[in-house]
Design an enzyme around this catalytic site. Structure first.
Site, PDB file in Angstrom:
ATOM      1  N   ARG A  85     -13.265  15.884   8.002  1.00 34.53           N
ATOM      2  CA  ARG A  85     -13.998  16.251   6.774  1.00 34.53           C
ATOM      3  C   ARG A  85     -15.473  16.456   7.095  1.00 34.53           C
ATOM      4  O   ARG A  85     -16.031  15.752   7.933  1.00 34.53           O
ATOM      5  CB  ARG A  85     -13.839  15.153   5.715  1.00 34.53           C
TER       6      ARG A  85
ATOM      7  N   ASN B  66       0.882  -1.168   0.000  1.00 38.63           N
ATOM      8  CA  ASN B  66       0.000   0.000   0.000  1.00 38.63           C
ATOM      9  C   ASN B  66       0.919   1.218   0.000  1.00 38.63           C
ATOM     10  O   ASN B  66       1.489   1.575   1.021  1.00 38.63           O
ATOM     11  CB  ASN B  66      -0.876  -0.044   1.258  1.00 38.63           C
TER      12      ASN B  66
ATOM     13  N   HIS C  46     -13.224   3.029  -0.277  1.00 38.75           N
ATOM     14  CA  HIS C  46     -13.242   1.984   0.754  1.00 38.75           C
ATOM     15  C   HIS C  46     -13.891   0.695   0.256  1.00 38.75           C
ATOM     16  O   HIS C  46     -14.359  -0.122   1.041  1.00 38.75           O
ATOM     17  CB  HIS C  46     -13.979   2.449   2.028  1.00 38.75           C
TER      18      HIS C  46
ATOM     19  N   GLU D 248      -8.195  -4.889   4.833  1.00 44.08           N
ATOM     20  CA  GLU D 248      -8.032  -4.621   3.399  1.00 44.08           C
ATOM     21  C   GLU D 248      -6.849  -5.409   2.822  1.00 44.08           C
ATOM     22  O   GLU D 248      -6.913  -5.897   1.691  1.00 44.08           O
ATOM     23  CB  GLU D 248      -7.847  -3.119   3.177  1.00 44.08           C
TER      24      GLU D 248
ATOM     25  N   ARG E  87      -2.378  -2.053  -3.555  1.00 44.43           N
ATOM     26  CA  ARG E  87      -3.585  -1.256  -3.382  1.00 44.43           C
ATOM     27  C   ARG E  87      -3.565  -0.144  -4.433  1.00 44.43           C
ATOM     28  O   ARG E  87      -2.575   0.568  -4.589  1.00 44.43           O
ATOM     29  CB  ARG E  87      -3.607  -0.637  -1.992  1.00 44.43           C
TER      30      ARG E  87
END
Ligand code: AMP
Length: 399
Positions: free
Chosen positions: A239, A6, A178, A385, A89
């Protein structure tokens, strides 16, 4: 063995899995690449290592990772050829990738094409792919896209009601993120409930520092909260989540803020941090709320309220609901947030077993937290993941 990578702008995270993806053999990170204070960290059955090191570029970072994996004292393999395949990824595959794929020149060219859609994420992903392929040229490399799982959304879910030319000419539409996490936990949910995934109408709440909620029906994503950029849907650590887009014009014209300043405010100074004024971390906010800080309580209330509204919206979109899954940092660790989100959802068959909910912390195992006999299953499932990337890599490159 299978190596997952990743690669971000200043960090490379990697994991080495046994070929059957049953065991994590090594887990490491090279951090602060090209910055002051760069370091590496690795953990294997033989021990942990953490050292400061000069890491001027991603090239050196990859060399350090391989050096550490091969280290005679704390490494995890004797020969680089023990790596049989590499899974990368990849953040944004736009509408060009609907599933994970073996990487060749054409895939790299398409990933380049997607750079304008993810200017911060795709370039370091591409660096990771190129460096990885240079170091391990003789094994298959697989790209696993965060956007792929959401490619099954129907046009009515992904199209924005703008002039259609913006979609046709500029690829402006909802993509969602995601997806690798949501795919992993939705498969786990079906396994735990011993039901075929296509029979479930599921809402997955990936509640981490970034937040995504996804409706999964008939075995695939039908709608999701994150759109084209990465701040819509439920509020996040810093956010804003959904705001009236008209605010952006107002902030620019009436308040004199530049587009860059507005972007910084929406992405870095909003969400839990913005409302609480204290922190982006649910742990800290919960403590302060319990100590009587009203704005921290408001931040928690607003977060839960936004998530709850999307459960209702997605149940309506799917024409029903029989499974709710909580995952990621907040989803796996905050009984309070799960309880606040699920409160008053009995009309959708959602009822929590309080004791089970309290026990489900730490992200170690799958927990069923609905009341016995509850119409809708409520699960806490640790996301993974890297494991999903390794499983896809095994499927595409080894089997
Ligand atoms: P992630 O992005 O999945 O690593 O999630 C990170 C977020 O999870 C943190 O910012 C916290 O808000 C939240 N988190 C982690 N541990 C806990 C905990 N024990 N209780 C509540 N929230 C937590």
């Amino acid at each position: 063995m299978i190596l997952t990578i990743n690669c971000g702008s200043s960090t490379i995270k990697y994991q080495l899995f046994s070929t059957d993806v049953e065991t994590v053999v090594a887990k490491g990170i090279v951090s602060r690449i090209g910055e002051e204070g760069s370091y590496y960290e690795q953990e294997t059955a033989r021990g942990k290592v953490k050292e400061l090191a000069a890491v001027p570029s991603h090239h050196e970072a990859f060399e350090i990772a391989i050096h550490n994996l091969l280290h005679p004292a704390y490494g995890a393999m004797a020969d680089i050829h023990e790596i049989e395949a590499v899974g990368h990824r990849a953040v944004h595959g736009a509408d060009l990738f609907i599933a994970s794929t073996l990487i060749d020149d054409d895939v790299i060219a398409k990933l380049e094409e997607c750079v304008p859609l993810a200017p911060l994420h795709n370039p370091p992903n591409l660096v990771g792919i190129r460096e990885g392929m240079a170091l391990l040229p003789d094994v298959p490399h697989v790209a696993v896209f965060d956007t792929a799982f959401n490619q099954t959304m129907p046009p009515k879910a992904y199209i924005y009601a703008l002039p259609y030319s913006f979609y046709e000419e500029h690829k402006i539409r909802k993509y969602g993120f995601h997806g690798t996490s949501v795919r992993f936990v939705s498969q786990q949910a079906a396994a735990v409930l011993q039901r075929p995934l296509p029979t479930l109408k599921m809402v997955v709440l990936h509640l981490g520092n970034g937040v995504t909620m996804t409706a999964v029906a008939d075995g695939h994503a039908v709608d999701t909260t994150i759109g084209f950029a990465t701040f819509s849907g439920v509020m996040m650590g810093t956010r804003s989540g959904d705001i009236d887009p008209g605010l952006i014009f107002h902030m620019h014209r009436q308040l004199g803020l530049s587009p860059d300043e507005i972007e910084r405010i929406i992405y870095k100074e909003s969400g839990l941090l913005g409302v609480s004024g204290v922190s982006n971390d649910v742990r800290v906010i919960t403590e302060q709320a319990q100590a009587g800080n009203a704005r921290c309580q408001l931040a928690l209330d607003k977060f839960a309220y936004m998530a709850k509204k999307y459960i209702g919206a997605f149940a309506a979109a799917m024409g029903g609901l029989n499974c709710v899954v909580f995952t990621a940092g907040i989803g796996e660790n905050s009984p309070l947030m799960r309880q606040m989100i699920c409160a008053d959802l009995e009309f959708l068959g959602v009822t929590l077993d309080e004791a089970q909910n309290e026990r489900a912390v730490g992200g170690k195992q799958v927990e069923i937290i609905n009341k016995v006999g509850g119409k809708t299953a409520v699960l806490v499932i640790p996301t993974n993941e890297e494991k999903m990337i390794a499983l896809d890599t095994m499927r595409l490159a080894i089997l």
